[in-house]
Scaffold this active site. Structure first.
Site, short mmCIF file in Angstrom:
data_model
loop_
_atom_site.label_atom_id
_atom_site.label_comp_id
_atom_site.label_asym_id
_atom_site.label_seq_id
_atom_site.Cartn_x
_atom_site.Cartn_y
_atom_site.Cartn_z
N GLY A 147 15.27 14.77 30.78
CA GLY A 147 16.43 14.67 31.66
C GLY A 147 17.12 13.34 31.46
N GLN A 179 22.33 6.27 33.52
CA GLN A 179 21.43 5.63 32.56
C GLN A 179 22.13 5.19 31.27
OE1 GLN A 179 18.52 9.06 33.08
NE2 GLN A 179 17.15 7.39 32.52
N LEU A 238 13.35 7.51 30.89
CA LEU A 238 13.84 6.83 29.68
C LEU A 238 14.31 5.41 29.99
CD1 LEU A 238 15.81 9.71 27.91
CD2 LEU A 238 13.51 8.88 27.40
N HIS A 296 14.54 13.78 40.48
CA HIS A 296 14.47 12.50 39.76
C HIS A 296 15.87 12.14 39.21
CE1 HIS A 296 12.40 9.74 36.70
NE2 HIS A 296 13.64 9.79 36.28
N GLU A 297 16.53 13.10 38.57
CA GLU A 297 17.85 12.83 37.96
C GLU A 297 18.92 12.59 39.02
OE1 GLU A 297 17.84 12.06 34.95
OE2 GLU A 297 15.88 12.90 34.53
N HIS A 338 18.93 9.12 40.25
CA HIS A 338 19.63 8.17 39.37
C HIS A 338 21.09 8.02 39.79
CE1 HIS A 338 16.85 6.93 36.27
NE2 HIS A 338 16.49 8.16 35.98
NI NI Z 1 14.86 8.79 34.85
#
Ligand code: NI
Length: 185
Positions: free
Chosen positions: A45, A50, A112, A153-154, A157
């Protein structure tokens, strides 16, 4: 095009993403580059945050099962045998909103933006999400287990939240010290 990924504790990872006004060719190029970056980094993902684009866009390709996920993590760790039979399910969510949430489950997560670090986080294991796809069409998805965890989780972000924020203060302190040491080295 593979884009550089921001790494914890970069303060830009704390930026709140804005809604995408109109899904157009510019959006689709960004989505394409996000997929390329995610695959190049062996991620499952990636949120636009990011790659320092503060728009509500996430891409994902989550393995079918926990076994496949563990295989992926193992391959990433050993940096070997990248050829696996893991099925691909590319998903793109633009302006995503979680509309229902239930249950809970603990999962080992990685990110990541926090390379070389994994930790267990508890999240809901059943969710409903509404979003637009790359064509600007709205869709609803019911997700469970690993896919539900990855979506949460995404989406975090996009709000400037990282999975490490859920860890104890002591664990966060240790991670920060470890990260500073890596930067210095
Ligand atoms: Ni992440």
């Amino acid at each position: 095009m593979i884009l550089p990924i921001l790494h914890y504790p970069d303060p830009r990872l704390r930026t709140k993403a804005k809604e995408v006004d109109a899904v157009n060719d510019k959006t689709r190029i960004l989505v394409k580059n996000m997929f390329e970056t995610m695959y190049a980094e062996d991620g499952i993902g990636l949120a636009a945050t990011q790659i320092n684009q503060h728009l509500q866009i996430v891409v994902m390709d989550v393995p079918d099962s926990q076994d496949d996920y563990e295989l992926l993590l193992k391959n990433r760790k050993n940096d070997s045998d990248k050829e696996t039979n893991i099925q691909h399910h590319p998903l793109c969510f633009i302006n995503p909103k979680i509309t229902t949430i239930s249950g809970h489950e603990k999962h080992i997560e990685g990110c990541l933006s926090v390379p070389g670090f994994q930790a267990e986080v508890e999240r809901s294991n059943q969710i409903t999400i509404e979003a637009l796809n790359e064509q600007g069409e709205s869709f609803t998805l019911h997700a469970s287990n690993l896919l539900a965890v990855c979506i949460q989780h995404e989406l975090d972000h996009l709000k400037g939240i990282l999975f490490v924020d859920y860890l104890s203060k002591l664990k966060q302190k240790r991670l920060l010290e470890k990260t500073k040491k890596v930067i210095k080295d």
